[in-house]
Design a protein around this motif. Structure first.
Motif, PDB file in Angstrom:
ATOM      1  N   GLU A   1       0.824  -1.204   0.000  1.00  0.00           N
ATOM      2  CA  GLU A   1       0.000   0.000   0.000  1.00  0.00           C
ATOM      3  C   GLU A   1       0.858   1.254   0.000  1.00  0.00           C
ATOM      4  O   GLU A   1       0.536   2.235  -0.677  1.00  0.00           O
ATOM      5  CB  GLU A   1      -0.956  -0.001   1.196  1.00  0.00           C
TER       6      GLU A   1
ATOM      7  N   ASN B   1       0.937   3.998  -2.988  1.00  0.00           N
ATOM      8  CA  ASN B   1       0.760   5.420  -2.700  1.00  0.00           C
ATOM      9  C   ASN B   1       1.892   6.239  -3.327  1.00  0.00           C
ATOM     10  O   ASN B   1       1.647   7.290  -3.929  1.00  0.00           O
ATOM     11  CB  ASN B   1       0.714   5.648  -1.185  1.00  0.00           C
TER      12      ASN B   1
ATOM     13  N   TYR C   1      -4.838   8.500  -5.146  1.00  0.00           N
ATOM     14  CA  TYR C   1      -4.614   7.228  -4.448  1.00  0.00           C
ATOM     15  C   TYR C   1      -5.925   6.629  -3.953  1.00  0.00           C
ATOM     16  O   TYR C   1      -6.141   5.424  -4.072  1.00  0.00           O
ATOM     17  CB  TYR C   1      -3.648   7.428  -3.289  1.00  0.00           C
TER      18      TYR C   1
ATOM     19  N   LYS D   1      -7.356   2.991  -4.929  1.00  0.00           N
ATOM     20  CA  LYS D   1      -7.618   1.998  -3.887  1.00  0.00           C
ATOM     21  C   LYS D   1      -9.067   1.520  -3.957  1.00  0.00           C
ATOM     22  O   LYS D   1      -9.352   0.335  -3.788  1.00  0.00           O
ATOM     23  CB  LYS D   1      -7.311   2.596  -2.515  1.00  0.00           C
TER      24      LYS D   1
END
Length: 60
Positions: free
Chosen positions: A11, A15, A25, A29
């Motif tokens: 993650e 990012n 982002y 996601k």
């Protein structure tokens, strides 16, 4: 424990890449989560609607 650490690292990397490329982002996601839901529930319509929602939000 190693799986959680790997997820956190992925993650963070996602990012970083999204900031480098100028991509939101949170939208990215959200789309990844919709793909995961699609695979788990076999719901193609949900995924397509999620894509449409993200595109509409980005263009406003």
């Amino acid at each position: 424990m190693k799986i959680k650490e790997t997820k956190v690292l992925q993650e963070q990397r996602l990012n970083e890449i999204s900031t480098e490329k100028g991509v939101d982002y949170d939208s990215l996601k959200s789309l990844l989560e919709s793909v995961r839901t699609k695979k788990l529930l076999k719901r193609n319509n949900y995924h397509q609607q999620k894509i449409n929602d993200v595109i509409e939000k980005a263009t406003k």
